[in-house]
Design a protein around this motif. Structure first.
Motif, PDB file in Angstrom:
ATOM      1  N   THR A  95      13.333  13.723 -44.453  1.00 41.54           N
ATOM      2  CA  THR A  95      12.931  14.757 -43.504  1.00 41.54           C
ATOM      3  C   THR A  95      13.448  14.397 -42.121  1.00 41.54           C
ATOM      4  O   THR A  95      12.999  13.409 -41.517  1.00 41.54           O
ATOM      5  CB  THR A  95      11.402  14.909 -43.439  1.00 41.54           C
ATOM      6  OG1 THR A  95      10.902  15.211 -44.748  1.00 41.54           O
ATOM      7  CG2 THR A  95      11.015  16.031 -42.488  1.00 41.54           C
ATOM      8  N   PRO A  96      14.427  15.152 -41.587  1.00 39.70           N
ATOM      9  CA  PRO A  96      14.959  14.853 -40.256  1.00 39.70           C
ATOM     10  C   PRO A  96      13.866  14.925 -39.195  1.00 39.70           C
ATOM     11  O   PRO A  96      12.823  15.554 -39.383  1.00 39.70           O
ATOM     12  CB  PRO A  96      16.005  15.956 -40.049  1.00 39.70           C
ATOM     13  CG  PRO A  96      16.334  16.450 -41.414  1.00 39.70           C
ATOM     14  CD  PRO A  96      15.070  16.312 -42.216  1.00 39.70           C
ATOM     15  N   LEU A  98      11.390  13.512 -38.433  1.00 36.63           N
ATOM     16  CA  LEU A  98      10.240  12.696 -38.820  1.00 36.63           C
ATOM     17  C   LEU A  98      10.687  11.294 -39.225  1.00 36.63           C
ATOM     18  O   LEU A  98      10.060  10.303 -38.824  1.00 36.63           O
ATOM     19  CB  LEU A  98       9.487  13.355 -39.976  1.00 36.63           C
ATOM     20  CG  LEU A  98       8.321  12.548 -40.564  1.00 36.63           C
ATOM     21  CD1 LEU A  98       7.175  12.454 -39.561  1.00 36.63           C
ATOM     22  CD2 LEU A  98       7.839  13.173 -41.868  1.00 36.63           C
ATOM     23  N   GLN A  99      11.752  11.204 -39.999  1.00 35.64           N
ATOM     24  CA  GLN A  99      12.169   9.922 -40.570  1.00 35.64           C
ATOM     25  C   GLN A  99      13.493   9.400 -39.996  1.00 35.64           C
ATOM     26  O   GLN A  99      13.930   8.315 -40.353  1.00 35.64           O
ATOM     27  CB  GLN A  99      12.273  10.056 -42.091  1.00 35.64           C
ATOM     28  CG  GLN A  99      10.922  10.396 -42.732  1.00 35.64           C
ATOM     29  CD  GLN A  99      11.028  10.714 -44.217  1.00 35.64           C
ATOM     30  OE1 GLN A  99      11.953  11.405 -44.644  1.00 35.64           O
ATOM     31  NE2 GLN A  99      10.088  10.197 -44.984  1.00 35.64           N
ATOM     32  N   GLY A 100      14.093  10.160 -39.113  1.00 35.27           N
ATOM     33  CA  GLY A 100      15.349   9.717 -38.520  1.00 35.27           C
ATOM     34  C   GLY A 100      16.132  10.882 -37.942  1.00 35.27           C
ATOM     35  O   GLY A 100      15.583  11.958 -37.683  1.00 35.27           O
ATOM     36  N   ASP A 101      17.417  10.655 -37.748  1.00 36.96           N
ATOM     37  CA  ASP A 101      18.280  11.651 -37.113  1.00 36.96           C
ATOM     38  C   ASP A 101      18.530  12.869 -37.997  1.00 36.96           C
ATOM     39  O   ASP A 101      18.410  12.812 -39.226  1.00 36.96           O
ATOM     40  CB  ASP A 101      19.640  11.027 -36.778  1.00 36.96           C
ATOM     41  CG  ASP A 101      19.549  10.007 -35.646  1.00 36.96           C
ATOM     42  OD1 ASP A 101      18.538  10.010 -34.924  1.00 36.96           O
ATOM     43  OD2 ASP A 101      20.502   9.210 -35.517  1.00 36.96           O
ATOM     44  N   MET A 102      18.928  13.937 -37.334  1.00 32.88           N
ATOM     45  CA  MET A 102      19.433  15.106 -38.039  1.00 32.88           C
ATOM     46  C   MET A 102      20.814  14.759 -38.601  1.00 32.88           C
ATOM     47  O   MET A 102      21.553  13.988 -37.986  1.00 32.88           O
ATOM     48  CB  MET A 102      19.539  16.286 -37.067  1.00 32.88           C
ATOM     49  CG  MET A 102      19.822  17.618 -37.740  1.00 32.88           C
ATOM     50  SD  MET A 102      18.473  18.158 -38.795  1.00 32.88           S
ATOM     51  CE  MET A 102      17.161  18.418 -37.577  1.00 32.88           C
ATOM     52  N   PRO A 103      21.183  15.277 -39.765  1.00 35.40           N
ATOM     53  CA  PRO A 103      22.547  15.025 -40.254  1.00 35.40           C
ATOM     54  C   PRO A 103      23.589  15.461 -39.235  1.00 35.40           C
ATOM     55  O   PRO A 103      23.450  16.509 -38.593  1.00 35.40           O
ATOM     56  CB  PRO A 103      22.625  15.881 -41.524  1.00 35.40           C
ATOM     57  CG  PRO A 103      21.205  16.025 -41.970  1.00 35.40           C
ATOM     58  CD  PRO A 103      20.394  16.081 -40.718  1.00 35.40           C
ATOM     59  N   ALA A 104      24.621  14.650 -39.061  1.00 34.37           N
ATOM     60  CA  ALA A 104      25.722  15.005 -38.162  1.00 34.37           C
ATOM     61  C   ALA A 104      26.699  15.941 -38.849  1.00 34.37           C
ATOM     62  O   ALA A 104      27.389  16.726 -38.198  1.00 34.37           O
ATOM     63  CB  ALA A 104      26.452  13.738 -37.705  1.00 34.37           C
ATOM     64  N   ILE A 105      26.748  15.852 -40.183  1.00 32.93           N
ATOM     65  CA  ILE A 105      27.653  16.695 -40.959  1.00 32.93           C
ATOM     66  C   ILE A 105      27.126  16.784 -42.391  1.00 32.93           C
ATOM     67  O   ILE A 105      26.565  15.811 -42.916  1.00 32.93           O
ATOM     68  CB  ILE A 105      29.092  16.106 -40.938  1.00 32.93           C
ATOM     69  CG1 ILE A 105      30.057  17.006 -41.695  1.00 32.93           C
ATOM     70  CG2 ILE A 105      29.117  14.694 -41.475  1.00 32.93           C
ATOM     71  CD1 ILE A 105      31.517  16.559 -41.544  1.00 32.93           C
ATOM     72  N   VAL A 106      27.249  17.960 -42.979  1.00 31.74           N
ATOM     73  CA  VAL A 106      26.931  18.144 -44.396  1.00 31.74           C
ATOM     74  C   VAL A 106      28.143  18.768 -45.070  1.00 31.74           C
ATOM     75  O   VAL A 106      28.901  19.515 -44.448  1.00 31.74           O
ATOM     76  CB  VAL A 106      25.677  19.024 -44.622  1.00 31.74           C
ATOM     77  CG1 VAL A 106      24.438  18.337 -44.104  1.00 31.74           C
ATOM     78  CG2 VAL A 106      25.841  20.393 -43.984  1.00 31.74           C
ATOM     79  N   MET A 107      28.317  18.446 -46.345  1.00 29.69           N
ATOM     80  CA  MET A 107      29.464  18.959 -47.094  1.00 29.69           C
ATOM     81  C   MET A 107      29.014  19.530 -48.432  1.00 29.69           C
ATOM     82  O   MET A 107      28.083  19.017 -49.062  1.00 29.69           O
ATOM     83  CB  MET A 107      30.482  17.849 -47.351  1.00 29.69           C
ATOM     84  CG  MET A 107      31.101  17.254 -46.115  1.00 29.69           C
ATOM     85  SD  MET A 107      32.450  16.120 -46.564  1.00 29.69           S
ATOM     86  CE  MET A 107      32.837  15.426 -44.964  1.00 29.69           C
TER      87      MET A 107
END
Length: 262
Positions: A95-96, A98-107
């Motif tokens: 869970t961004p 809450l548990q860390g960074d937002m994804p910088a990139i998704v594929m």
């Protein structure tokens, strides 16, 4: 289940997914997807671009809570710069915020599926495109077709919408947050010959896979061995010439002595 219209400013919360939440149990679309994902992570690791808290998940649930309902989407590959909890805590999902960074990139890697990678469906459960763009607001969304090598890179603009990016003359796309370029490469890895996604650094150097690095080191060692062998052969030839010259001098001295000449 009652349809919820998420387009009307959904209430977003970042909550830990309950242990009893049933994650989608969909298998990967084809055998190529894990190979493509593994190759992306492999070169980053070899280049020292991953820290102990970096996460590069494959087909792994990234979650949010929308209007009280849990949503989990599993991109084929993602880059999360930093997690701030233990790996055990994110064993099932992440869970961004809450548990860390937002994804910088998704594929997403295209297959013969129903084109869900482009789904902007706003009602619950939302489509992938809608979830990445509207809810997570991931800066880069990549869609890659491994069968024909077509690569689409979308970047979140100031209005919060994905815009298709134009590749540079060399066919690569700049991913600013990673300080890298993404492009298509054709060749063989893991017994698969075809199109792959590869990383290049800001100096246009290709980030090597572990197998390529091993091969490069093998070739370097072979070249060094050949160089040493040539040096040895040259030294041996010099030794033989010196011995021959010494023998010729000794023979000449012997002839002079036999002729009574000192």
């Amino acid at each position: 289940m009652l349809a919820i219209d998420l387009a009307a400013s959904p209430k977003i919360a970042w909550e830990k997914l309950p242990d009893d939440f049933v994650l989608p149990d969909n298998p990967v679309d084809n055998i190529n997807q894990p190979l493509l994902a593994s190759a992306l992570t492999d070169s980053l690791a070899i280049a020292g671009r991953l820290s102990e808290t970096t996460l590069t998940p494959t087909n792994y649930a990234i979650c949010a809570t929308l209007d009280g309902q849990y949503v989990a989407k599993a991109p084929d590959w993602a880059f999360i710069p930093e997690i701030r909890v233990s790996r055990q805590e994110i064993d099932r999902s992440y869970t961004p915020n809450l548990q860390g960074d937002m994804p910088a990139i998704v594929m997403e890697f295209l297959s013969d599926a129903d084109g869900s990678e482009y789904s902007t469906k706003p009602t619950y459960p939302p489509g992938k495109w809608f979830f990445y763009e509207e809810i997570l607001q991931v800066p880069y969304y990549v869609i890659f077709n491994p069968s024909n090598g077509i690569l689409e890179v979308y970047r979140l603009d100031e209005s919060g919408r994905y815009r298709l990016q134009t590749a540079a003359e060399n066919g690569r796309f700049q991913i600013e947050s990673l300080k890298l370029f993404l492009g298509v490469w054709q060749g063989t890895r893991d017994s698969r010959t075809g199109y792959w996604l590869r990383w290049w650094d800001e100096e246009s150097n290709l980030l090597l896979w572990r197998s390529e690095l091993v091969e490069e080191e093998r070739q370097r060692a072979e070249q060094e061995y050949q160089r040493a062998e040539r040096e040895y052969q040259r030294a041996e030839q010099e030794r033989q010439r010196a011995e021959q010259a010494e023998a010729e001098v000794a023979e000449l001295r012997q002839r002079l002595r036999e002729a009574g000449i000192e």
